[in-house]
Design a protein around this motif. Structure first.
Motif, PDB file in Angstrom:
ATOM      1  N   LYS A   1       0.851  -1.215   0.000  1.00  0.00           N
ATOM      2  CA  LYS A   1       0.000   0.000   0.000  1.00  0.00           C
ATOM      3  C   LYS A   1       0.875   1.250   0.000  1.00  0.00           C
ATOM      4  O   LYS A   1       0.597   2.212  -0.694  1.00  0.00           O
ATOM      5  CB  LYS A   1      -0.934  -0.005   1.210  1.00  0.00           C
ATOM      6  CG  LYS A   1      -2.027  -1.054   1.108  1.00  0.00           C
ATOM      7  CD  LYS A   1      -3.138  -0.783   2.098  1.00  0.00           C
ATOM      8  CE  LYS A   1      -3.716  -2.069   2.659  1.00  0.00           C
ATOM      9  NZ  LYS A   1      -2.999  -2.620   3.801  1.00  0.00           N
ATOM     10  N   SER A   2       1.962   1.215   0.760  1.00  0.00           N
ATOM     11  CA  SER A   2       2.865   2.381   0.780  1.00  0.00           C
ATOM     12  C   SER A   2       3.523   2.559  -0.586  1.00  0.00           C
ATOM     13  O   SER A   2       3.721   3.679  -1.056  1.00  0.00           O
ATOM     14  CB  SER A   2       3.975   2.195   1.818  1.00  0.00           C
ATOM     15  OG  SER A   2       3.425   1.837   3.040  1.00  0.00           O
ATOM     16  N   PHE A   3       3.844   1.452  -1.214  1.00  0.00           N
ATOM     17  CA  PHE A   3       4.476   1.525  -2.531  1.00  0.00           C
ATOM     18  C   PHE A   3       3.505   2.116  -3.556  1.00  0.00           C
ATOM     19  O   PHE A   3       3.883   2.936  -4.397  1.00  0.00           O
ATOM     20  CB  PHE A   3       4.951   0.140  -2.970  1.00  0.00           C
ATOM     21  CG  PHE A   3       5.705   0.173  -4.275  1.00  0.00           C
ATOM     22  CD1 PHE A   3       6.899   0.857  -4.382  1.00  0.00           C
ATOM     23  CD2 PHE A   3       5.206  -0.459  -5.402  1.00  0.00           C
ATOM     24  CE1 PHE A   3       7.600   0.927  -5.580  1.00  0.00           C
ATOM     25  CE2 PHE A   3       5.889  -0.407  -6.605  1.00  0.00           C
ATOM     26  CZ  PHE A   3       7.088   0.288  -6.698  1.00  0.00           C
ATOM     27  N   MET A   4       2.232   1.719  -3.423  1.00  0.00           N
ATOM     28  CA  MET A   4       1.221   2.240  -4.351  1.00  0.00           C
ATOM     29  C   MET A   4       1.133   3.768  -4.215  1.00  0.00           C
ATOM     30  O   MET A   4       1.098   4.490  -5.215  1.00  0.00           O
ATOM     31  CB  MET A   4      -0.122   1.592  -4.031  1.00  0.00           C
ATOM     32  CG  MET A   4      -1.182   1.873  -5.058  1.00  0.00           C
ATOM     33  SD  MET A   4      -2.727   1.086  -4.610  1.00  0.00           S
ATOM     34  CE  MET A   4      -3.272   2.122  -3.268  1.00  0.00           C
ATOM     35  N   GLU A   5       1.146   4.265  -2.985  1.00  0.00           N
ATOM     36  CA  GLU A   5       1.097   5.728  -2.757  1.00  0.00           C
ATOM     37  C   GLU A   5       2.294   6.402  -3.424  1.00  0.00           C
ATOM     38  O   GLU A   5       2.165   7.451  -4.040  1.00  0.00           O
ATOM     39  CB  GLU A   5       1.116   6.050  -1.246  1.00  0.00           C
ATOM     40  CG  GLU A   5      -0.103   5.564  -0.462  1.00  0.00           C
ATOM     41  CD  GLU A   5      -1.420   6.122  -0.997  1.00  0.00           C
ATOM     42  OE1 GLU A   5      -1.405   7.223  -1.555  1.00  0.00           O
ATOM     43  OE2 GLU A   5      -2.448   5.423  -0.877  1.00  0.00           O
ATOM     44  N   LEU A   6       3.459   5.787  -3.280  1.00  0.00           N
ATOM     45  CA  LEU A   6       4.692   6.336  -3.867  1.00  0.00           C
ATOM     46  C   LEU A   6       4.553   6.454  -5.394  1.00  0.00           C
ATOM     47  O   LEU A   6       4.944   7.460  -5.993  1.00  0.00           O
ATOM     48  CB  LEU A   6       5.871   5.424  -3.512  1.00  0.00           C
ATOM     49  CG  LEU A   6       7.247   5.870  -3.974  1.00  0.00           C
ATOM     50  CD1 LEU A   6       7.748   7.011  -3.084  1.00  0.00           C
ATOM     51  CD2 LEU A   6       8.239   4.707  -3.914  1.00  0.00           C
ATOM     52  N   CYS A   7       3.966   5.417  -5.994  1.00  0.00           N
ATOM     53  CA  CYS A   7       3.807   5.411  -7.450  1.00  0.00           C
ATOM     54  C   CYS A   7       2.906   6.557  -7.917  1.00  0.00           C
ATOM     55  O   CYS A   7       3.108   7.107  -9.000  1.00  0.00           O
ATOM     56  CB  CYS A   7       3.221   4.087  -7.931  1.00  0.00           C
ATOM     57  SG  CYS A   7       4.354   2.731  -7.739  1.00  0.00           S
ATOM     58  N   TYR A   8       1.907   6.911  -7.106  1.00  0.00           N
ATOM     59  CA  TYR A   8       1.021   8.018  -7.495  1.00  0.00           C
ATOM     60  C   TYR A   8       1.690   9.372  -7.275  1.00  0.00           C
ATOM     61  O   TYR A   8       1.365  10.345  -7.924  1.00  0.00           O
ATOM     62  CB  TYR A   8      -0.302   7.962  -6.714  1.00  0.00           C
ATOM     63  CG  TYR A   8      -1.243   6.912  -7.263  1.00  0.00           C
ATOM     64  CD1 TYR A   8      -1.721   7.007  -8.578  1.00  0.00           C
ATOM     65  CD2 TYR A   8      -1.637   5.817  -6.499  1.00  0.00           C
ATOM     66  CE1 TYR A   8      -2.563   6.034  -9.090  1.00  0.00           C
ATOM     67  CE2 TYR A   8      -2.477   4.849  -7.008  1.00  0.00           C
ATOM     68  CZ  TYR A   8      -2.935   4.962  -8.308  1.00  0.00           C
ATOM     69  OH  TYR A   8      -3.768   4.004  -8.827  1.00  0.00           O
ATOM     70  N   LYS A   9       2.633   9.401  -6.326  1.00  0.00           N
ATOM     71  CA  LYS A   9       3.259  10.686  -5.966  1.00  0.00           C
ATOM     72  C   LYS A   9       4.435  11.052  -6.864  1.00  0.00           C
ATOM     73  O   LYS A   9       4.671  12.208  -7.151  1.00  0.00           O
ATOM     74  CB  LYS A   9       3.776  10.593  -4.511  1.00  0.00           C
ATOM     75  CG  LYS A   9       2.836  11.245  -3.518  1.00  0.00           C
ATOM     76  CD  LYS A   9       3.479  11.647  -2.218  1.00  0.00           C
ATOM     77  CE  LYS A   9       4.381  10.660  -1.592  1.00  0.00           C
ATOM     78  NZ  LYS A   9       4.186  10.208  -0.293  1.00  0.00           N
ATOM     79  N   GLU A  10       5.205  10.034  -7.282  1.00  0.00           N
ATOM     80  CA  GLU A  10       6.465  10.330  -7.973  1.00  0.00           C
ATOM     81  C   GLU A  10       6.479   9.802  -9.407  1.00  0.00           C
ATOM     82  O   GLU A  10       5.740   8.897  -9.754  1.00  0.00           O
ATOM     83  CB  GLU A  10       7.628   9.727  -7.182  1.00  0.00           C
ATOM     84  CG  GLU A  10       7.826  10.438  -5.868  1.00  0.00           C
ATOM     85  CD  GLU A  10       9.156  10.104  -5.212  1.00  0.00           C
ATOM     86  OE1 GLU A  10      10.013   9.484  -5.858  1.00  0.00           O
ATOM     87  OE2 GLU A  10       9.303  10.462  -4.035  1.00  0.00           O
ATOM     88  N   GLU A  11       7.364  10.382 -10.202  1.00  0.00           N
ATOM     89  CA  GLU A  11       7.491   9.961 -11.598  1.00  0.00           C
ATOM     90  C   GLU A  11       7.991   8.519 -11.704  1.00  0.00           C
ATOM     91  O   GLU A  11       8.777   8.082 -10.848  1.00  0.00           O
ATOM     92  CB  GLU A  11       8.557  10.824 -12.267  1.00  0.00           C
ATOM     93  CG  GLU A  11       8.013  11.883 -13.166  1.00  0.00           C
ATOM     94  CD  GLU A  11       9.153  12.647 -13.783  1.00  0.00           C
ATOM     95  OE1 GLU A  11      10.079  12.014 -14.343  1.00  0.00           O
ATOM     96  OE2 GLU A  11       9.128  13.876 -13.663  1.00  0.00           O
ATOM     97  N   LYS A  12       7.596   7.852 -12.784  1.00  0.00           N
ATOM     98  CA  LYS A  12       7.952   6.437 -12.954  1.00  0.00           C
ATOM     99  C   LYS A  12       9.475   6.219 -12.878  1.00  0.00           C
ATOM    100  O   LYS A  12       9.957   5.289 -12.231  1.00  0.00           O
ATOM    101  CB  LYS A  12       7.413   5.950 -14.293  1.00  0.00           C
ATOM    102  CG  LYS A  12       7.553   4.472 -14.503  1.00  0.00           C
ATOM    103  CD  LYS A  12       6.856   4.039 -15.785  1.00  0.00           C
ATOM    104  CE  LYS A  12       7.127   2.568 -16.056  1.00  0.00           C
ATOM    105  NZ  LYS A  12       6.612   2.125 -17.336  1.00  0.00           N
ATOM    106  N   SER A  13      10.242   7.131 -13.535  1.00  0.00           N
ATOM    107  CA  SER A  13      11.707   6.921 -13.569  1.00  0.00           C
ATOM    108  C   SER A  13      12.301   7.008 -12.156  1.00  0.00           C
ATOM    109  O   SER A  13      13.239   6.289 -11.816  1.00  0.00           O
ATOM    110  CB  SER A  13      12.374   7.922 -14.492  1.00  0.00           C
ATOM    111  OG  SER A  13      12.134   9.223 -14.022  1.00  0.00           O
ATOM    112  N   LEU A  14      11.725   7.896 -11.323  1.00  0.00           N
ATOM    113  CA  LEU A  14      12.239   8.033  -9.954  1.00  0.00           C
ATOM    114  C   LEU A  14      11.887   6.808  -9.105  1.00  0.00           C
ATOM    115  O   LEU A  14      12.698   6.317  -8.318  1.00  0.00           O
ATOM    116  CB  LEU A  14      11.662   9.294  -9.283  1.00  0.00           C
ATOM    117  CG  LEU A  14      12.217  10.625  -9.802  1.00  0.00           C
ATOM    118  CD1 LEU A  14      11.515  11.806  -9.144  1.00  0.00           C
ATOM    119  CD2 LEU A  14      13.723  10.688  -9.549  1.00  0.00           C
TER     120      LEU A  14
END
Ligand SMILES: Nc1ncnc2c1ncn2[C@@H]1O[C@H](COP(=O)(O)OP(=O)(O)O)[C@@H](O)[C@H]1O
Ligand SMILES: CCCC(=O)OP(=O)(O)O
Length: 353
Positions: A220-233
């Motif tokens: 779930k935390s990883f999913m939040e990260l994916c929405y917040k940051e660019e794919k390359s990051l």
């Protein structure tokens, strides 16, 4: 008869290369590529010309006449699932590795460069025990979401080589052994060889973090990260800037050990956590064969550290005896694999995908 085999192992920041006369290593080197040299290229495959030139220069400096080569073998790349052992490199494979690899990875260059050098000399080129070796059992392919299948992408080359070596020490054919191997390098894969097949793996995509990779992180935390940051990051956070380096700013376990010696408490807990997670992956794989395991083998650069391997050994020795095989012999494994094909002791496969 003398067979001269050129073995090529491209990594993200270096190309390891060696020349063998049958089983004897004549010369070996690591060609380092600076960040500025690498960053010029958009795709990994575009680096092949630059790396090939460096390899030719290495052969010239070794005063070896390239026309004497018998075969070229490269670490095999991110193809669709392949079998273990040797594949002859053909145009179809090169096209796939250049234009449509399953994942961008330095090892894709192995087949491309091997083919390029060999074609001009009219000699065969091979890949051997590619990272895409897939011998997973059907039950191991299920992920938990229909449409997402678990993949077998691993350090198959070194893991199979050490498993075969340990089976010889046991005086038992590899095909009759059940061995768990933990390859501990900049990246990590733990695998179970069940009667000579790499029946399941836990890589640093799904399992322990490694010096430069995040491993499994809470979904779930990883999913939040994916929405917040660019794919390359996000990609960089899981491969390149994840794991040890994200906590301690180094990918070098020796630096971490030095920090611990200087009383760094965070370094100690992260160090212990890496050993703890690797041990959990070994435990997870032990159930694949109902606990019937001949040996657990710890290998790769990190296996040079007795302090680190002891942490793992203490946790997993109840499963099976633990053997330490430090470092990796990937160039030798490539060259010996190609030699077996040249001598007719092993058959190569044709790539058709
Ligand atoms: N003598 C050693 N003691 C502890 N760690 C080591 C030692 N030698 C290498 N390592 C560690 O092994 C890791 C690299 O392993 P290696 O198999 O060379 O990886 P790769 O081929 O993926 O670059 C690094 O974290 C490095 O610090
Ligand atoms: C893709 C699995 C193999 C792997 O991660 O190799 P490296 O550690 O050499 O990048």
């Amino acid at each position: 008869m003398k067979n001269y085999i050129l073995a090529i192992n491209p990594g993200s920041t270096s190309t390891k290369v060696a020349l063998y006369e049958n089983k004897t290593e004549i010369v070996k080197t690591t060609i380092d590529h600076s960040a500025s040299q690498i960053s010029k290229y958009n795709k990994i495959a575009d680096q092949y010309d630059m790396r090939k030139k460096e390899i030719i220069k290495f052969l010239d400096e070794a005063k070896f006449d390239i026309n004497n080569l018998t075969a070229v073998v490269g670490r095999g790349g991110l193809l669709p699932p392949v079998k273990s052992g040797a594949y002859k490199v053909n145009k179809k494979m090169v096209d796939r590795l250049k234009n449509n690899p399953v994942v961008e990875h330095a090892s894709n260059l192995g087949g491309i460069i091997a083919f390029d050098i060999a074609e001009n000399l009219n000699i065969p080129s091979y890949i051997y025990d590619s990272v895409a070796v897939d011998e997973l059992e059907d039950v191991a392919r299920i992920s938990g979401i229909k449409g997402i299948e678990r993949k077998s992408l691993s350090h198959a080359l070194n893991m199979r080589a050490v498993a075969i070596k340990v089976s010889k020490e046991l005086n038992k054919p590899y095909k009759e052994c059940n061995i768990i191997t933990a390859h501990l390098g900049g990246g990590i894969t733990v695998g179970i060889h069940k009667k000579g097949k790499l029946a399941d793996i836990v890589s640093d995509d799904e399992g322990p973090f490694s010096p430069e990779r995040s491993g499994r992180i809470p979904l779930k935390s990883f999913m939040e990260l994916c929405y917040k940051e660019e794919k390359s990051l996000v990609k960089k956070k899981i491969r390149g800037k994840g794991g040890l380096v994200s906590y301690l700013n180094t990918v070098d376990l020796r630096d971490v050990e030095a920090k611990i010696s200087n009383g760094d408490k965070e370094a100690l807990v992260v160090y212990e956590a890496m050993a703890y997670q690797i041990s959990k992956a070994i435990g997870e794989l032990s159930v694949v064969n109902y606990g019937d395991i001949d040996r657990i083998v710890i290998t790769g650069g990190i296996a040079h550290s007795k302090k680190f391997t002891s942490l793992i050994k203490e946790r997993v020795k109840f499963i099976a005896p633990v053997v330490i095989v430090p470092g990796e012999n990937e160039l030798e494994s490539l060259a010996y694999g190609a030699l077996r094909v040249l001598l007719g002791e092993e058959e190569d496969r044709e790539y058709t995908e």
